[in-house]
Scaffold this motif. Structure first.
Motif, PDB file in Angstrom:
ATOM      1  N   ALA A 161      -5.098   0.215  -2.190  1.00 58.95           N
ATOM      2  CA  ALA A 161      -4.459   1.398  -2.772  1.00 58.95           C
ATOM      3  C   ALA A 161      -5.145   1.812  -4.065  1.00 58.95           C
ATOM      4  O   ALA A 161      -5.360   3.004  -4.307  1.00 58.95           O
ATOM      5  CB  ALA A 161      -2.978   1.120  -3.023  1.00 58.95           C
TER       6      ALA A 161
ATOM      7  N   HIS B 197      -5.438   5.082  -7.627  1.00 59.82           N
ATOM      8  CA  HIS B 197      -4.174   4.980  -8.346  1.00 59.82           C
ATOM      9  C   HIS B 197      -4.187   3.743  -9.226  1.00 59.82           C
ATOM     10  O   HIS B 197      -4.498   2.652  -8.767  1.00 59.82           O
ATOM     11  CB  HIS B 197      -3.016   4.915  -7.344  1.00 59.82           C
TER      12      HIS B 197
ATOM     13  N   ALA C  71       1.205   4.276  -2.705  1.00 56.98           N
ATOM     14  CA  ALA C  71       1.028   5.672  -2.286  1.00 56.98           C
ATOM     15  C   ALA C  71       2.227   6.522  -2.711  1.00 56.98           C
ATOM     16  O   ALA C  71       2.056   7.663  -3.168  1.00 56.98           O
ATOM     17  CB  ALA C  71       0.831   5.750  -0.777  1.00 56.98           C
TER      18      ALA C  71
ATOM     19  N   LYS D  38       1.959   7.156  -6.407  1.00 60.34           N
ATOM     20  CA  LYS D  38       0.920   8.166  -6.653  1.00 60.34           C
ATOM     21  C   LYS D  38       1.468   9.569  -6.387  1.00 60.34           C
ATOM     22  O   LYS D  38       1.252  10.492  -7.165  1.00 60.34           O
ATOM     23  CB  LYS D  38      -0.295   7.883  -5.756  1.00 60.34           C
ATOM     24  N   ARG D  39       2.192   9.699  -5.293  1.00 59.23           N
ATOM     25  CA  ARG D  39       2.775  11.002  -4.943  1.00 59.23           C
ATOM     26  C   ARG D  39       3.786  11.454  -5.994  1.00 59.23           C
ATOM     27  O   ARG D  39       3.819  12.616  -6.394  1.00 59.23           O
ATOM     28  CB  ARG D  39       3.422  10.913  -3.570  1.00 59.23           C
TER      29      ARG D  39
ATOM     30  N   LEU E 230      -6.808   5.224  -3.046  1.00 56.51           N
ATOM     31  CA  LEU E 230      -5.962   6.299  -3.570  1.00 56.51           C
ATOM     32  C   LEU E 230      -6.307   6.655  -5.012  1.00 56.51           C
ATOM     33  O   LEU E 230      -5.746   7.597  -5.557  1.00 56.51           O
ATOM     34  CB  LEU E 230      -4.485   5.887  -3.491  1.00 56.51           C
TER      35      LEU E 230
ATOM     36  N   PHE F 109       0.835  -1.201   0.000  1.00 54.21           N
ATOM     37  CA  PHE F 109       0.000   0.000   0.000  1.00 54.21           C
ATOM     38  C   PHE F 109       0.872   1.254   0.000  1.00 54.21           C
ATOM     39  O   PHE F 109       0.620   2.196  -0.748  1.00 54.21           O
ATOM     40  CB  PHE F 109      -0.924  -0.004   1.217  1.00 54.21           C
ATOM     41  N   LEU F 110       1.905   1.267   0.828  1.00 56.71           N
ATOM     42  CA  LEU F 110       2.787   2.433   0.901  1.00 56.71           C
ATOM     43  C   LEU F 110       3.559   2.646  -0.395  1.00 56.71           C
ATOM     44  O   LEU F 110       3.806   3.787  -0.801  1.00 56.71           O
ATOM     45  CB  LEU F 110       3.743   2.297   2.086  1.00 56.71           C
TER      46      LEU F 110
END
Length: 92
Positions: free
Chosen positions: A53, A59, A20, A23-24, A57, A16-17
């Motif tokens: 995610a 994404h 993320a 995505k960032r 998110l 998940f991280l």
């Protein structure tokens, strides 16, 4: 069994991280994490983290090819769980 669940939780959180972070990086027009790396992060039982995610998110939610590979990985993990769970329960 507790170790297995802890490992699965760790891999799902890590996956998940990673999504993320990608995505960032996409939002900031920086160099991205490859889809291959994201799929490899999904491989060790982290399909729930990947789907979380994707949906939370937003994404990679428009890429049908990415969804297809993630779906195949999810089905493989489900099959592995289905066939190994009785063995793991017998060990308890």
């Amino acid at each position: 069994m507790t170790i297995l669940l802890s490992c699965l939780l760790f891999f799902n959180l890590l996956c998940f991280l990673l999504f993320a972070l990608d995505k960032r990086k996409a939002q900031r027009a920086q160099r991205r994490i490859s889809e291959k790396t994201l799929h490899l992060a999904t491989l060790p039982g982290a399909a729930p983290g990947a789907w979380a995610a994707i949906f939370l998110l937003h994404h990679k939610n428009r890429k049908a090819a990415f969804w297809g590979v993630t779906l195949v990985l999810t089905l493989l993990q489900g099959a592995a769980l289905y066939f190994t769970l009785p063995y793991l329960q017998a060990q308890l």
